[in-house]
Design a protein around this motif. Structure first.
Motif, PDB file in Angstrom:
ATOM      1  N   VAL A  69       2.479  10.945  -5.170  1.00  0.00           N
ATOM      2  CA  VAL A  69       2.847  10.553  -4.028  1.00  0.00           C
ATOM      3  C   VAL A  69       2.025   9.114  -3.926  1.00  0.00           C
ATOM      4  O   VAL A  69       0.609   9.337  -3.933  1.00  0.00           O
ATOM      5  CB  VAL A  69       2.945  11.306  -2.743  1.00  0.00           C
ATOM      6  N   ALA A  70       2.689   7.872  -4.106  1.00  0.00           N
ATOM      7  CA  ALA A  70       1.829   6.878  -4.284  1.00  0.00           C
ATOM      8  C   ALA A  70       2.568   6.098  -3.986  1.00  0.00           C
ATOM      9  O   ALA A  70       3.750   5.558  -3.049  1.00  0.00           O
ATOM     10  CB  ALA A  70       2.615   6.430  -5.679  1.00  0.00           C
ATOM     11  N   HIS A  71       1.008   5.226  -2.618  1.00  0.00           N
ATOM     12  CA  HIS A  71       1.412   4.629  -1.673  1.00  0.00           C
ATOM     13  C   HIS A  71       0.752   2.840  -2.102  1.00  0.00           C
ATOM     14  O   HIS A  71       0.921   1.626  -1.097  1.00  0.00           O
ATOM     15  CB  HIS A  71      -0.037   4.749  -0.238  1.00  0.00           C
ATOM     16  N   ASP A  72       0.557   3.033  -3.746  1.00  0.00           N
ATOM     17  CA  ASP A  72       0.243   1.260  -3.777  1.00  0.00           C
ATOM     18  C   ASP A  72       1.240   0.518  -5.278  1.00  0.00           C
ATOM     19  O   ASP A  72       0.987   1.321  -6.138  1.00  0.00           O
ATOM     20  CB  ASP A  72      -1.023   1.139  -4.651  1.00  0.00           C
ATOM     21  N   PRO A  73       2.338  -0.053  -5.002  1.00  0.00           N
ATOM     22  CA  PRO A  73       2.895  -0.741  -6.213  1.00  0.00           C
ATOM     23  C   PRO A  73       2.275  -1.308  -6.906  1.00  0.00           C
ATOM     24  O   PRO A  73       2.914  -1.685  -8.548  1.00  0.00           O
ATOM     25  CB  PRO A  73       4.482  -1.057  -5.152  1.00  0.00           C
ATOM     26  N   ARG A  74       1.047  -1.612  -7.058  1.00  0.00           N
ATOM     27  CA  ARG A  74       0.844  -1.997  -8.055  1.00  0.00           C
ATOM     28  C   ARG A  74      -0.350  -1.584  -9.028  1.00  0.00           C
ATOM     29  O   ARG A  74      -0.091  -1.828 -10.496  1.00  0.00           O
ATOM     30  CB  ARG A  74      -0.801  -3.113  -7.465  1.00  0.00           C
ATOM     31  N   TRP A  75       0.136  -0.237  -8.700  1.00  0.00           N
ATOM     32  CA  TRP A  75      -0.766   0.870  -9.589  1.00  0.00           C
ATOM     33  C   TRP A  75       0.950   1.085 -10.853  1.00  0.00           C
ATOM     34  O   TRP A  75       2.241   1.601 -10.083  1.00  0.00           O
ATOM     35  CB  TRP A  75      -0.490   2.369  -8.986  1.00  0.00           C
ATOM     36  N   GLY A  76       1.060   1.134 -11.786  1.00  0.00           N
ATOM     37  CA  GLY A  76       2.316   0.816 -12.673  1.00  0.00           C
ATOM     38  C   GLY A  76       2.568   1.833 -13.113  1.00  0.00           C
ATOM     39  O   GLY A  76       3.683   2.247 -13.260  1.00  0.00           O
ATOM     40  N   ARG A  77       2.188   3.400 -12.568  1.00  0.00           N
ATOM     41  CA  ARG A  77       2.746   4.667 -12.598  1.00  0.00           C
ATOM     42  C   ARG A  77       3.491   5.177 -11.472  1.00  0.00           C
ATOM     43  O   ARG A  77       4.065   6.015 -11.413  1.00  0.00           O
ATOM     44  CB  ARG A  77       2.045   5.678 -12.903  1.00  0.00           C
TER      45      ARG A  77
END
Ligand code: NOJ
Length: 737
Positions: A115-123
């Protein structure tokens, strides 16, 4: 089994070994799994060595990063999530499994459910976005799809083993920088990050992959809390636990251990069962056993897990895969690929310019306002490889249909029909990419695109990111359209012609300024093999957009992390309390004590989670509710008030108004994608049980009860809504003790 044979099973062969060494190891029974060997013939050849030439004849299992398709590529997982259609996602996984199986692959390293909250993270491209519930539903769908039964020689066996990854907390890397440290309090770990893993395991996922990050100081491959306490004891899972690529040997650079031997010890003590590429088990396990630091029973537990997965897959009965599987999709299968791409595109803005034609049948297309000269431009308009997205090793770009190809075919078919519609002028397509790839800074082509735009009635601008800008280790410090794409948008908009912006990217981008200039924005992400066909069908009205965002779009990078289910702050305070998110941007004047402030809230997103427009309009009725001791039954009538038959994703959100801990602003608790013909109404029903309102009560851990998920007796608010932002039509209810 001898110790060597047992340790051999725990070894996933590093693909960099040369053929001779590799084959010798297999023949000696010192390999449990091969990785990145593709092709039924080659896999069978190696399999024969394992089955026919080793003492015990234990079959190998061939693994591969099958992430969103195999030869035929589906939209990236982030886009699949945006379909909000688990049945379609399951079907995509089922067809993917068949294709991969045909190439000898029996173990897919997916789904990724971080679950991702940071769109800078490429994954973020590889997962299902920011919401735990949505990720859980999608995780289970993919597992069901991969692990479907396949008939082989009159016997059923499982197609692919799923591997749910990365266990755990990987996406919380500081600053969105890949592999970076994560600090996750137990409450958040349990409520936000772990449930999708549990959902995948409950759906039968046969394996789990460790993550690269250190979680609160302890890398996952050496983390007994995750791998033993939670996975084995609490969840009772017997799924195989494999390391990530060298994540065991990474304990040395992490600074946890001094050398690889100690790394092997820490990993086996944390029950990491198979070592991908690191060679720490093959090199040190026997020594550790002889020194009495490791018990044989620890090794046995791991080997049992590996053999169990091979047995469940049917490998002992049927170690070989058929070599004559048809590898090319039929049109029926391609229709599923196209539909997945269609349903994953999100319409973010439309001033009425879309759809370009207003009838659904090809021979009866009425073009909007005589928009017959169409300019196709932008660096992603004709890029067969880039539209496939990240993690594509086996995808065949030569099978891709790009937007330019699809529009050319569409224009030809319309023009071929002209004898049937003599008053309709022919469609002319102009093509001028402007930029050759997304990071292109050379502006010479922009002038040519602008010259073409002057001759056009409408501009279709296919912009975004090349595939390589998202995925593993592809993090970005800014989220603007790369290269000179913003300048190209300025130049196109300056012509005064309507610009439809179609974004093909691996993440949400900060496109606020460009969206303001555009007449319409269709956010497609990377749509895979059939992206062009799907986009053409959507833009020309032969399909109606029904995707909804799965991540909040920030206006600017400084707002990150920005996600819909964060906590409210204590300020400003309102009486009665209100959701801070319902304050419109830049408007209200509010007071704290004596002072007044004009508020431009830094939490105002560009587009919220769950958001997406259609060509039609929907009207939501008041939700109705019935409550029993354990269950809430919520229903809501939704009417299609526009002219197009269409799908709508009806979402159920709750908010807890008080409790043992501060609770999120809103939480998604259910959704349903319903088809509603124009002018008709459908009633959508949700059942919500008391347990679904529960959360992790860390402070109750020391109490006598072993159940730390609890539901607070409290007042709650519920919304049935088209997106997470909608604050109308709520009802309140109470949960009694
Ligand atoms: C590293 C990645 O983190 C993981 O997702 C992938 O499956 C493995 N490498 C194997 O390629």
């Amino acid at each position: 089994m001898t110790i060597e044979e047992k340790i051999g099973q725990m070894n996933q062969l590093d693909p960099s070994w040369n053929a001779e060494e590799k084959e010798a190891l297999i023949r000696e029974g010192r390999v449990g799994s091969v990785f990145n060997i593709v092709g039924a013939k080659e896999v069978n050849r190696l399999q024969r060595m394992a089955v026919e030439e080793t003492r015990l004849g234990i079959p190998l299992i061939a693994a591969r990063d099958v992430i969103h398709g195999f030869n035929t590529i589906y939209p990236i997982p982030l886009a699949q999530g945006a379909t909000w259609n688990p049945a379609l996602v399951e079907q995509a996984a089922r067809l993917t499994a068949r294709e991969a199986y045909g190439a000898g692959i029996r173990w897919a390293f997916s789904p990724m459910v971080d679950v991702a909250h940071d769109p800078r993270w490429g994954r973020v491209a590889e997962g299902y976005g920011e919401d735990t519930y949505l990720a859980s539903v999608m995780a289970a769908a993919v597992v069901r799809g991969y692990q479907n039964d396949q008939m082989v020689n009159g016997k059923m066996q499982k197609c692919l083993a799923a591997c749910v990854k990365h266990f755990a907390g990987y996406s919380a890397s500081e600053g969105g920088r890949d592999y970076n440290t994560t600090w996750i309090p137990e409450t958040q770990l349990r409520d936000v990050y772990l449930p999708p893993f549990k959902a995948a395991l409950d759906a039968g996922a046969m394996s789990v992959m460790c993550s690269f990050n250190d979680l609160n100081g302890l890398p996952s491959s050496a983390n007994p809390h995750l791998n033993i306490d939670i996975l084995r004891h609490e969840w009772g899972s017997d799924a195989l636990l494999v390391s990530d690529w060298g994540s065991g040997s990474d304990l040395v650079p992490h600074g946890l251990v001094a050398d690889k031997k100690e790394a092997a010890l820490r990993c086996i003590n944390a029950r990491m069962e198979m070592d991908m590429q690191g060679n720490i088990y093959t090199d040190y396990l026997q020594q550790l056993l002889e020194e009495g630091k490791v018990k044989e029973s620890q090794i046995d537990e791991c080997v049992r897990s590996i053999l169990r997965m091979k047995y469940r897959l049917g490998l002992f009965d049927h170690p070989y895969v058929p070599e004559d599987q048809p590898m090319v999709y039929s049109s029926r299968e391609l229709a599923v690929v196209t539909r997945t791409a269609e349903e994953s595109a999100v319409l973010l803005k439309n001033d009425g310019v879309l759809p370009l034609s207003v009838s659904k049948t090809l021979h009866d297309q009425t073009l909007h306002d005589q928009m017959v000269n169409i300019l196709i431009c932008g660096p992603l308009a004709d890029q067969p490889k880039e539209q496939l997205g990240t993690w594509v090793f086996d995808g065949l770009p030569e099978r891709s249909v790009t937007p330019l190809m699809a529009f050319s075919e569409w224009a030809d078919s319309i023009n071929d029909m002209s004898p049937l519609a003599p008053n309709r002028p022919p469609v002319t397509l102009l093509y001028e990419p402007g930029l050759t790839y997304s990071r292109d800074r050379n502006r010479e082509g922009i002038a040519r695109a602008v010259a073409a735009a002057r001759k056009a009635d409408i501009i279709l601008y296919f912009c975004g990111e090349e595939a390589i800008l998202s995925g593993e280790a592809r993090c970005r410090a800014d989220l603007d359209l790369p290269g000179s794409q913003c300048e190209m948008m300025d130049a196109l908009a300056a012509t005064g012609k309507p610009v439809v912006m179609i974004v093909m990217a691996g993440r949400p981008l900060t496109i606020g300024a460009q969206a303001e200039q555009a007449a319409a924005v269709l956010y497609a992400l990377h749509g895979g093999t059939m992206a062009g066909t799907a986009l053409c069908r959507l833009l020309t009205g032969r399909a109606v957009p029904s995707g909804k965002t799965t991540m909040t779009f920030p206006k600017m990078v400084g707002q990150i992390p920005l996600y819909y289910n964060r906590h409210n702050t204590g300020r400003p305070s309102y009486d009665p309390p209100m959701l801070i998110d319902s304050i419109p941007i830049g408007c209200p004047q509010f007071s704290i004590g004596q002072s007044s402030y004009w508020l431009e809230t830094p939490t105002e997103p560009l587009y919220p989670f769950g958001y997406g427009l259609s060509y039609t309009t929907f009207e939501y009725g008041e939700p109705e509710m019935e409550q029993t001791q354990d269950t809430l039954f919520v229903s809501c009538a939704v009417t299609n008030t526009g002219r197009y038959d269409a799908y709508e994703v009806v979402q159920l959100y709750t908010r807890q108004l008080s409790g043992d801990l501060v609770r999120p602003l809103k939480e998604l608790k259910g959704f349903e994608k319903v088809f509603i013909p124009a002018g008709e109404t459908r009633t959508v029903r949700f059942d919500l049980n008391r347990g679904q309102l529960g959360y992790w009560h860390e402070q109750k851990r020391d109490c006598e009860s072993r159940v730390w998920f609890a539901t607070d007796p409290a007042e709650y608010e519920i919304w049935v809504a088209p997106d997470s932002r909608c604050t109308t039509h709520s009802v309140r209810f109470s949960i009694e003790k």
